[in-house]
Design a protein around this motif. Structure first.
Motif, PDB file in Angstrom:
ATOM      1  N   LYS A 238       0.529  -2.494  -0.976  1.00 14.38           N
ATOM      2  CA  LYS A 238       0.925  -3.101  -1.978  1.00 14.38           C
ATOM      3  C   LYS A 238       2.600  -3.506  -1.702  1.00 14.38           C
ATOM      4  N   THR A 239       2.997  -2.171  -1.777  1.00 15.28           N
ATOM      5  CA  THR A 239       4.621  -2.141  -1.208  1.00 15.28           C
ATOM      6  C   THR A 239       5.255  -2.962  -0.272  1.00 15.28           C
ATOM      7  N   ILE A 240       4.385  -2.626   1.073  1.00 14.89           N
ATOM      8  CA  ILE A 240       4.642  -3.481   1.846  1.00 14.89           C
ATOM      9  C   ILE A 240       4.489  -4.811   2.367  1.00 14.89           C
ATOM     10  N   GLN A 241       3.725  -4.893   1.482  1.00  8.23           N
ATOM     11  CA  GLN A 241       3.687  -6.729   1.094  1.00  8.23           C
ATOM     12  C   GLN A 241       4.676  -6.807   0.376  1.00  8.23           C
ATOM     13  N   SER A 242       5.249  -6.452  -0.238  1.00  7.61           N
ATOM     14  CA  SER A 242       6.370  -7.207  -1.141  1.00  7.61           C
ATOM     15  C   SER A 242       7.478  -7.066  -0.528  1.00  7.61           C
ATOM     16  N   ILE A 243       7.264  -6.603   0.758  1.00  5.56           N
ATOM     17  CA  ILE A 243       8.880  -6.262   1.195  1.00  5.56           C
ATOM     18  C   ILE A 243       7.967  -7.672   2.627  1.00  5.56           C
ATOM     19  N   LEU A 244       7.687  -7.621   2.667  1.00  3.36           N
ATOM     20  CA  LEU A 244       6.951  -8.682   4.120  1.00  3.36           C
ATOM     21  C   LEU A 244       7.414 -10.470   2.692  1.00  3.36           C
ATOM     22  N   GLN A 245       6.949 -10.635   2.246  1.00  4.62           N
ATOM     23  CA  GLN A 245       7.450 -11.510   1.774  1.00  4.62           C
ATOM     24  C   GLN A 245       8.404 -11.640   1.636  1.00  4.62           C
TER      25      GLN A 245
ATOM     26  N   ASP B 219      16.183 -10.196   8.820  1.00  2.00           N
ATOM     27  CA  ASP B 219      16.411  -9.217   9.440  1.00  2.00           C
ATOM     28  C   ASP B 219      17.066  -7.640   8.430  1.00  2.00           C
ATOM     29  N   TYR B 220      15.736  -7.369   8.711  1.00  2.00           N
ATOM     30  CA  TYR B 220      15.396  -5.716   8.134  1.00  2.00           C
ATOM     31  C   TYR B 220      14.285  -5.259   9.328  1.00  2.00           C
ATOM     32  N   GLU B 221      14.327  -3.717   9.129  1.00  2.00           N
ATOM     33  CA  GLU B 221      13.072  -3.206   9.312  1.00  2.00           C
ATOM     34  C   GLU B 221      12.846  -2.397   8.050  1.00  2.00           C
TER      35      GLU B 221
ATOM     36  N   GLU C 117      -4.447   5.472   7.902  1.00  2.00           N
ATOM     37  CA  GLU C 117      -4.848   4.909   9.128  1.00  2.00           C
ATOM     38  C   GLU C 117      -5.793   2.643   8.844  1.00  2.00           C
ATOM     39  N   ASP C 118      -5.984   2.417   7.516  1.00  2.00           N
ATOM     40  CA  ASP C 118      -5.824   1.339   6.849  1.00  2.00           C
ATOM     41  C   ASP C 118      -4.544   0.316   7.173  1.00  2.00           C
ATOM     42  N   LEU C 119      -4.045   1.227   7.073  1.00  2.00           N
ATOM     43  CA  LEU C 119      -2.398   0.185   7.740  1.00  2.00           C
ATOM     44  C   LEU C 119      -2.931  -0.519   9.428  1.00  2.00           C
ATOM     45  N   GLN C 120      -3.225   1.380  10.306  1.00  2.00           N
ATOM     46  CA  GLN C 120      -3.682   0.605  11.566  1.00  2.00           C
ATOM     47  C   GLN C 120      -4.233  -0.264  11.784  1.00  2.00           C
ATOM     48  N   SER C 121      -5.497   0.086  11.216  1.00  2.22           N
ATOM     49  CA  SER C 121      -6.785  -0.424  10.972  1.00  2.22           C
ATOM     50  C   SER C 121      -6.634  -2.074  10.779  1.00  2.22           C
ATOM     51  N   LYS C 122      -5.508  -2.622  10.394  1.00  2.58           N
ATOM     52  CA  LYS C 122      -5.561  -3.893   9.835  1.00  2.58           C
ATOM     53  C   LYS C 122      -4.552  -4.583  10.777  1.00  2.58           C
ATOM     54  N   LYS C 123      -4.240  -3.329  11.440  1.00  3.17           N
ATOM     55  CA  LYS C 123      -3.257  -3.590  12.618  1.00  3.17           C
ATOM     56  C   LYS C 123      -1.598  -4.536  11.860  1.00  3.17           C
ATOM     57  N   TYR C 124      -0.813  -3.354  11.014  1.00  4.67           N
ATOM     58  CA  TYR C 124       0.126  -4.263  10.237  1.00  4.67           C
ATOM     59  C   TYR C 124       1.294  -3.504  11.641  1.00  4.67           C
TER      60      TYR C 124
ATOM     61  N   GLU D  40       1.029  -3.832  14.595  1.00  3.87           N
ATOM     62  CA  GLU D  40       1.308  -4.283  15.806  1.00  3.87           C
ATOM     63  C   GLU D  40       1.631  -5.868  15.066  1.00  3.87           C
ATOM     64  N   GLU D  41       1.078  -6.633  14.400  1.00  3.30           N
ATOM     65  CA  GLU D  41       1.601  -7.802  13.454  1.00  3.30           C
ATOM     66  C   GLU D  41       2.920  -7.793  13.439  1.00  3.30           C
ATOM     67  N   TYR D  42       3.578  -6.841  12.648  1.00  9.14           N
ATOM     68  CA  TYR D  42       4.905  -6.793  12.183  1.00  9.14           C
ATOM     69  C   TYR D  42       6.200  -5.643  13.012  1.00  9.14           C
ATOM     70  N   PRO D  43       6.391  -6.062  13.391  1.00  8.07           N
ATOM     71  CA  PRO D  43       7.332  -5.261  14.493  1.00  8.07           C
ATOM     72  C   PRO D  43       8.193  -4.007  13.841  1.00  8.07           C
ATOM     73  N   GLN D  44       8.661  -5.155  12.746  1.00  8.61           N
ATOM     74  CA  GLN D  44      10.079  -4.675  12.394  1.00  8.61           C
ATOM     75  C   GLN D  44       9.056  -3.222  11.216  1.00  8.61           C
ATOM     76  N   ILE D  45       8.144  -2.905  11.344  1.00  6.41           N
ATOM     77  CA  ILE D  45       7.809  -2.026  10.897  1.00  6.41           C
ATOM     78  C   ILE D  45       7.092  -0.653  11.798  1.00  6.41           C
ATOM     79  N   ARG D  46       8.398   0.142  11.212  1.00  9.19           N
ATOM     80  CA  ARG D  46       7.682   1.709  12.289  1.00  9.19           C
ATOM     81  C   ARG D  46       7.533   2.481  11.245  1.00  9.19           C
ATOM     82  N   LEU D  47       6.421   3.499  11.690  1.00  9.20           N
ATOM     83  CA  LEU D  47       5.885   4.642  11.003  1.00  9.20           C
ATOM     84  C   LEU D  47       6.226   6.041  12.233  1.00  9.20           C
TER      85      LEU D  47
END
Length: 272
Positions: free
Chosen positions: A21-28, A33-35, A49-56, A58-65
């Protein structure tokens, strides 16, 4: 080399569904120009693992884990800073959200590049209090003693972490200590923005019952270090102005909207 304008740093350990939910608020955000740096200390609840299974990632290259063990929340925040490549840093805890989709765009438009080090800060919506909590319009000694803005509404220039990060000897108040370090030792210029930055979950690490005594001890040590004799005067002022009662009114949902409304009115008068 700094490649992004903002780095949003999210540290977590077994955050459940709050992380997504926190990540979604940023992606919206309309401003892009952010990471996002997710610093995980070794979660075992399946949230990563839930984020990874939903391919966050992969879909959002601005996210780094970044998955690495840490000794505390402040150690995790220091590790996240080392991974950041944004000019300005915002620490957003799991369960906290950017207030709406326009926040980063409004902040970016308000930032004026200067040679001096900068902290830009705004206001918060407190979810527990169900009220907007205004930050002080200016940062002076008394503000530094009693009411610095929480880190969820502060955009720190990256350079403020070059010499040192959070002092991890402080269990509860390292973010408070670092703010004072930035003001008094790094001579950072603080600018208030009339923007609600975050929706703050409330009841955070420093606010739990078991940590309040430790928080008070650390506050005394930190204020004695940076404010010296002024700290004694400010403690007396807080005592005679019924600070515990005002804290109760500010935190109780029955009174917080009323109390914070008055405080916001006073702050707006000060800004005029």
């Amino acid at each position: 080399m700094l490649e992004k304008f903002f780095s949003i740093l999210v540290v977590c350990l077994n955050p459940g569904d709050k992380l997504e939910k926190t990540i979604q608020s940023i992606l919206q955000q309309s401003y892009t120009d952010y990471e996002i740096i997710i610093k995980d200390g070794g979660s075992t609840d399946g949230s990563i693992e839930d984020l990874q299974s939903k391919k966050y990632m992969e879909e959002y290259p601005q996210i780094r884990l970044v998955r690495e063990k840490d000794s505390s929340i402040y150690d995790a925040m220091n590790q996240a800073v080392k991974e950041a490549c944004g000019s300005y840093l915002l620490f957003l805890n799991c369960g906290d959200y950017l207030y709406d989709s326009t926040v980063l765009g409004k902040v970016a438009a308000s930032i004026v590049p200067k040679s001096s080090l900068q902290i830009y800060y705004g206001d918060q919506y407190n979810q527990l209090q169900r009220a907007v909590v205004s930050s002080a319009p200016g940062i002076d000694d008394f503000t530094c003693f009693r009411n610095v803005p929480c880190h969820q509404v502060c955009f720190y220039e990256h350079r403020l972490f070059e010499n040192r990060g959070y002092d991890t000897k402080y269990v509860v108040r390292a973010d408070y200590e670092h703010f004072l370090y930035c003001v008094y030792e790094e001579k950072a210029e603080c600018t208030h923005l009339p923007i609600i930055i975050s929706s703050y979950e409330g009841g955070g690490f420093s606010e739990t019952k078991e940590n309040r005594i430790q928080s008070a001890l650390e506050h005394r040590e930190i204020t004695d270090r940076y404010l010296g004799e002024k700290a004694k005067k400010y403690r007396l002022i807080m005592a005679v102005t019924l600070a515990p009662l005002r804290t109760f009114l500010a935190e109780d949902p029955r009174f917080s909207k009323w109390y914070n409304g008055i405080k916001s009115f006073v702050y707006k008068r000060e800004e005029q």
